[in-house]
Design a protein around this motif. Structure first.
Motif, PDB file in Angstrom:
ATOM      1  N   ILE A   1       0.692  -0.913  -0.243  1.00  0.00           N
ATOM      2  CA  ILE A   1       0.106   0.129  -0.187  1.00  0.00           C
ATOM      3  C   ILE A   1       1.169   1.141  -0.132  1.00  0.00           C
ATOM      4  CG2 ILE A   1      -1.568   1.391   1.723  1.00  0.00           C
ATOM      5  CD1 ILE A   1      -2.736  -1.256   2.338  1.00  0.00           C
ATOM      6  N   PHE A   2       2.216   1.108   0.685  1.00  0.00           N
ATOM      7  CA  PHE A   2       2.622   2.229   0.553  1.00  0.00           C
ATOM      8  C   PHE A   2       3.531   2.302  -0.820  1.00  0.00           C
ATOM      9  CE2 PHE A   2       3.501   1.002   6.211  1.00  0.00           C
ATOM     10  CZ  PHE A   2       2.494   1.720   6.084  1.00  0.00           C
ATOM     11  N   GLU A   3       3.976   1.478  -1.132  1.00  0.00           N
ATOM     12  CA  GLU A   3       4.729   1.834  -2.391  1.00  0.00           C
ATOM     13  C   GLU A   3       3.858   2.171  -3.652  1.00  0.00           C
ATOM     14  OE1 GLU A   3       7.820  -1.923  -1.520  1.00  0.00           O
ATOM     15  OE2 GLU A   3       5.656  -1.961  -2.611  1.00  0.00           O
ATOM     16  N   LYS A   4       2.802   1.467  -3.696  1.00  0.00           N
ATOM     17  CA  LYS A   4       1.772   2.222  -4.093  1.00  0.00           C
ATOM     18  C   LYS A   4       1.370   3.523  -4.290  1.00  0.00           C
ATOM     19  CE  LYS A   4      -3.081   1.845  -4.337  1.00  0.00           C
ATOM     20  NZ  LYS A   4      -4.078   0.775  -4.226  1.00  0.00           N
ATOM     21  N   MET A   5       1.301   4.442  -2.616  1.00  0.00           N
ATOM     22  CA  MET A   5       1.117   5.780  -2.786  1.00  0.00           C
ATOM     23  C   MET A   5       2.455   6.401  -2.660  1.00  0.00           C
ATOM     24  SD  MET A   5      -1.916   5.872  -1.335  1.00  0.00           S
ATOM     25  CE  MET A   5      -2.837   4.976  -0.830  1.00  0.00           C
ATOM     26  N   ALA A   6       3.311   5.882  -2.732  1.00  0.00           N
ATOM     27  CA  ALA A   6       4.429   6.615  -3.030  1.00  0.00           C
ATOM     28  C   ALA A   6       4.764   6.832  -4.476  1.00  0.00           C
ATOM     29  CB  ALA A   6       6.133   5.460  -2.907  1.00  0.00           C
ATOM     30  N   HIS A   7       4.164   6.011  -5.127  1.00  0.00           N
ATOM     31  CA  HIS A   7       4.328   5.998  -7.079  1.00  0.00           C
ATOM     32  C   HIS A   7       3.102   7.163  -7.766  1.00  0.00           C
ATOM     33  CE1 HIS A   7       5.812   1.385  -7.235  1.00  0.00           C
ATOM     34  NE2 HIS A   7       6.749   2.263  -7.213  1.00  0.00           N
TER      35      HIS A   7
ATOM     36  N   GLY B   1      -3.792   8.137   2.431  1.00  0.00           N
ATOM     37  CA  GLY B   1      -4.004   7.622   1.390  1.00  0.00           C
ATOM     38  C   GLY B   1      -4.133   5.793   1.907  1.00  0.00           C
ATOM     39  N   ALA B   2      -2.388   6.643   2.699  1.00  0.00           N
ATOM     40  CA  ALA B   2      -2.075   4.762   3.431  1.00  0.00           C
ATOM     41  C   ALA B   2      -2.896   4.163   4.520  1.00  0.00           C
ATOM     42  CB  ALA B   2      -0.353   5.547   3.556  1.00  0.00           C
ATOM     43  N   ILE B   3      -3.393   5.258   5.321  1.00  0.00           N
ATOM     44  CA  ILE B   3      -3.775   4.589   6.205  1.00  0.00           C
ATOM     45  C   ILE B   3      -5.989   4.480   6.268  1.00  0.00           C
ATOM     46  CG2 ILE B   3      -5.432   5.533   8.690  1.00  0.00           C
ATOM     47  CD1 ILE B   3      -2.999   8.423   8.865  1.00  0.00           C
ATOM     48  N   SER B   4      -6.327   4.853   5.528  1.00  0.00           N
ATOM     49  CA  SER B   4      -7.180   4.663   4.310  1.00  0.00           C
ATOM     50  C   SER B   4      -7.264   3.240   3.945  1.00  0.00           C
ATOM     51  CB  SER B   4      -7.967   6.006   3.406  1.00  0.00           C
ATOM     52  OG  SER B   4      -8.807   5.273   2.545  1.00  0.00           O
ATOM     53  N   GLU B   5      -6.516   2.589   3.091  1.00  0.00           N
ATOM     54  CA  GLU B   5      -6.344   1.717   2.792  1.00  0.00           C
ATOM     55  C   GLU B   5      -6.064   0.603   3.481  1.00  0.00           C
ATOM     56  OE1 GLU B   5      -4.882   0.013  -0.477  1.00  0.00           O
ATOM     57  OE2 GLU B   5      -5.796   2.363  -1.602  1.00  0.00           O
TER      58      GLU B   5
ATOM     59  N   LEU C   1       7.699   2.447   8.104  1.00  0.00           N
ATOM     60  CA  LEU C   1       8.217   1.864   7.369  1.00  0.00           C
ATOM     61  C   LEU C   1       7.171   2.795   6.153  1.00  0.00           C
ATOM     62  CD1 LEU C   1       8.999  -0.574   6.000  1.00  0.00           C
ATOM     63  CD2 LEU C   1       6.433  -1.958   6.433  1.00  0.00           C
ATOM     64  N   GLU C   2       6.375   3.356   6.234  1.00  0.00           N
ATOM     65  CA  GLU C   2       5.393   4.153   5.677  1.00  0.00           C
ATOM     66  C   GLU C   2       7.019   5.491   5.285  1.00  0.00           C
ATOM     67  OE1 GLU C   2       2.276   6.491   7.178  1.00  0.00           O
ATOM     68  OE2 GLU C   2       1.477   6.960   4.859  1.00  0.00           O
ATOM     69  N   MET C   3       7.345   5.931   5.903  1.00  0.00           N
ATOM     70  CA  MET C   3       8.456   7.043   5.752  1.00  0.00           C
ATOM     71  C   MET C   3       9.922   6.547   4.902  1.00  0.00           C
ATOM     72  SD  MET C   3       9.219   9.180   9.330  1.00  0.00           S
ATOM     73  CE  MET C   3       9.918  10.316   8.099  1.00  0.00           C
ATOM     74  N   GLN C   4       9.727   5.289   5.520  1.00  0.00           N
ATOM     75  CA  GLN C   4      11.309   4.835   4.539  1.00  0.00           C
ATOM     76  C   GLN C   4      11.100   4.355   3.008  1.00  0.00           C
ATOM     77  OE1 GLN C   4      11.173   1.260   7.232  1.00  0.00           O
ATOM     78  NE2 GLN C   4      13.176   1.630   7.782  1.00  0.00           N
ATOM     79  N   VAL C   5       9.751   3.615   2.829  1.00  0.00           N
ATOM     80  CA  VAL C   5       9.102   3.304   1.108  1.00  0.00           C
ATOM     81  C   VAL C   5       9.011   4.759   0.598  1.00  0.00           C
ATOM     82  CG1 VAL C   5       7.361   2.856  -0.190  1.00  0.00           C
ATOM     83  CG2 VAL C   5       7.502   1.457   1.873  1.00  0.00           C
ATOM     84  N   ILE C   6       8.525   6.448   1.289  1.00  0.00           N
ATOM     85  CA  ILE C   6       8.070   7.438   0.815  1.00  0.00           C
ATOM     86  C   ILE C   6       9.886   7.388   0.305  1.00  0.00           C
ATOM     87  CG2 ILE C   6       7.409   9.319   0.569  1.00  0.00           C
ATOM     88  CD1 ILE C   6       5.130   8.233   2.149  1.00  0.00           C
ATOM     89  N   ILE C   7      10.428   8.369   1.457  1.00  0.00           N
ATOM     90  CA  ILE C   7      12.127   8.720   1.235  1.00  0.00           C
ATOM     91  C   ILE C   7      12.493   7.507   0.145  1.00  0.00           C
ATOM     92  CG2 ILE C   7      14.405   9.096   2.418  1.00  0.00           C
ATOM     93  CD1 ILE C   7      11.869  10.559   3.229  1.00  0.00           C
TER      94      ILE C   7
END
Ligand code: HEM
Length: 466
Positions: free
Chosen positions: A122-128, A154-158, A419-425
């Motif tokens: 989910i985080f990867e999709k948001m980051a894309h 979006g990430a929390i919602s999903e 994890l969300e920060m790792q993926v986005i960064i």
């Protein structure tokens, strides 16, 4: 009766009405006064609240450990009152004692390391999506904050509600932006209103929920819409909790999980824009890891990435000042003795029932005795060899930082946020390079949390992205 802390040294108060609160909460840049007081008076000092009340400022780790694990220290009234308005009476953030302990443990099952790993796609999709938005923008500089807020919502919602941002509905998303905007302002009038609000009995304060003002209209709408969303949460996500309990957590999680993470990423990107050499090193680490394992990025084993996240959370804790009140007389232990204004050396602080105590988290994370003489500088390298924290008392769930608090009210979403920060960064720094526009320096404001502020006074962080 006297406050019990009146002999603890602290700065003079410039006004009876405001005490030191304008210096603390409304300086040109967050910390202008607070970090100077920290140098002058050390980790324990006394400030004046509005209307001459004493406030104990604490950034001593032993004191933190005691306060955070004691049921005798609860959210200060204004925090509690706003919690009731925003999240209702049954959210994990607003209940106390055993009810809190049970609910915290039940919700924690959705935030274990294993549970959070499942959210990675989910985080990867948001980051894309963020990448696509930045690629489409042709502006010379862009305010990154609204894009990050949409991504984290979006990430929390999903992940938590099992529905996309579109599933939240246009009305919810628009109202959510309105709340984020209202919560980012800070003024002398608001500081005074909060001080007056804290003096009101909870029943009178709760009546404010029905006031026809813009802020309360937005809060009412948020509660009503979040309740509707909570009722739609699937049985597998509910994990045995009743609908009523799930509904009560929905508005809390949507609010606390969104801006905290979005602001941390925004502050981090601003620091990277000011430290181009480190930014290039981080990009090289990201690209080599993405190249080798595009479908299984070893986020936890990337030294620069994790040092960068820790350093960002150290300098920019979302909650810089956490206010508590003592439910009964108490004695707070401290690491080192302090000299009172009557020349007495005390090694613990006796406080009376009703005493306001502020846990100065940002100050703790800049204490030179624990983090080094360069503690005010952004230096991710300090995390590379071994922990830079020199204290003997461990605090917080992550890296001896209190950004996610600790003890009974430790942030439930801390692994989720990391994890969300790792993926986005990884996604953003791997693909783009960031610099600061010449005419738009970012300032730091303390409102409902620490926020990046642009030169026009609005919340946000302008960056040149190529
Ligand atoms: C960088 C990101 C984050 C930071 C710095 C942060 C920080 C905090 C802090 C300081 C508290 C304590 C507040 C208080 O008691 O007054 C807290 C509580 C909480 N946080 Fe976070 N948070 C972050 C992200 C998240 C996320 C992503 C979620 C959920 C998806 C989340 C869920 C919660 C919940 C449910 C509580 C209430 C816990 C309780 O009272 O028992 N947080 N957070």
């Amino acid at each position: 009766r006297k406050s019990g802390i009146e002999n603890i040294p602290g700065p003079p108060s410039p006004s009876w009405i405001f005490g030191n609160t304008l210096q603390l909460l409304l300086p040109a840049n967050y910390g202008d006064y607070e970090f100077t007081w920290l140098k002058l008076y050390g980790p324990i000092y006394r400030l004046k609240e509005c209307f001459g009340q004493d406030r104990l400022m604490v950034s001593d780790p032993l004191a933190f450990q005691y306060i955070l694990n004691s049921a005798q220290f609860v959210h200060a009234p204004i925090l509690e009152n706003f919690g009731h308005l925003l999240y209702g009476m049954k959210s994990v953030s607003t209940v106390r004692g055993d009810t809190h302990r049970r609910l915290h443990a039940a919700l924690n099952t959705g935030f274990t390391a294993a549970a959070v790993r499942n959210y990675q796609p989910i985080f990867e999709k948001m980051a894309h999506v963020l990448t696509e938005q930045l690629e489409q923008s042709s502006a010379s500089s862009i305010n990154i904050s609204p894009l990050l807020s949409t991504a984290t919502l979006g990430a929390i919602s999903e992940a938590v509600l099992g529905c996309s941002t579109e599933g939240l509905g246009e009305e919810f998303v628009a109202n959510n932006s309105e709340i984020v905007m209202l919560a980012s302002s800070q003024s002398a009038a608001q500081i005074l209103a909060n001080a007056l609000g804290a003096l009101l009995p909870i029943s009178v304060f709760n009546a404010a929920f029905y006031l026809p003002t813009r802020a309360f209209r937005a809060i009412r709408k948020a509660r009503y819409l979040a309740e509707d969303l909570g009722r739609r949460v699937s049985d597998s996500t509910k994990k045995g909790m009743s609908e009523e309990v799930v509904v009560a957590q929905t508005s809390l999680i949507l609010i606390v999980g969104q801006e905290t993470t979005a602001n941390a990423v925004a502050f981090g990107l601003v620091e990277l824009a000011m430290h181009s050499h480190f930014q290039n090193q981080l990009r090289a680490e990201i690209q080599s890891n993405l190249g080798a394992n595009p479908h299984n990025v070893p986020y936890d084993s990337m030294p620069l990435l994790n040092a960068f996240i820790k350093e960002t959370l150290r300098l920019y804790p979302a909650v810089a000042l956490e206010d508590r009140v003592a439910l009964a007389d108490a004695v707070i232990p401290i690491m080192e003795g302090i000299k009172t204004s009557t020349e007495e050396i005390i090694t613990q602080i006796p406080v009376r029932k009703g005493q306001f105590v502020t846990m100065a988290i940002a100050s703790f994370q800049r204490l030179e005795s624990f983090w080094g003489a360069d503690s005010h500088e952004f230096k991710p390298q300090r995390w590379l060899e071994r922990s830079p924290y020199k204290g003997e008392t461990s605090v917080g769930p992550y890296a001896n930082l209190l950004s996610f608090l600790g003890g009974l009210r430790t942030c439930l979403g801390w692994r989720f946020a990391i994890l969300e920060m790792q993926v986005i960064i990884c996604e953003l720094v791997g693909k783009f390079s960031f610099t600061l526009p010449k005419d738009d320096p970012v300032r730091v404001r303390s409102a409902i949390g620490l926020l990046p502020i642009m030169s026009n006074g609005e919340k946000g962080a302008s960056l040149c992205v190529v």
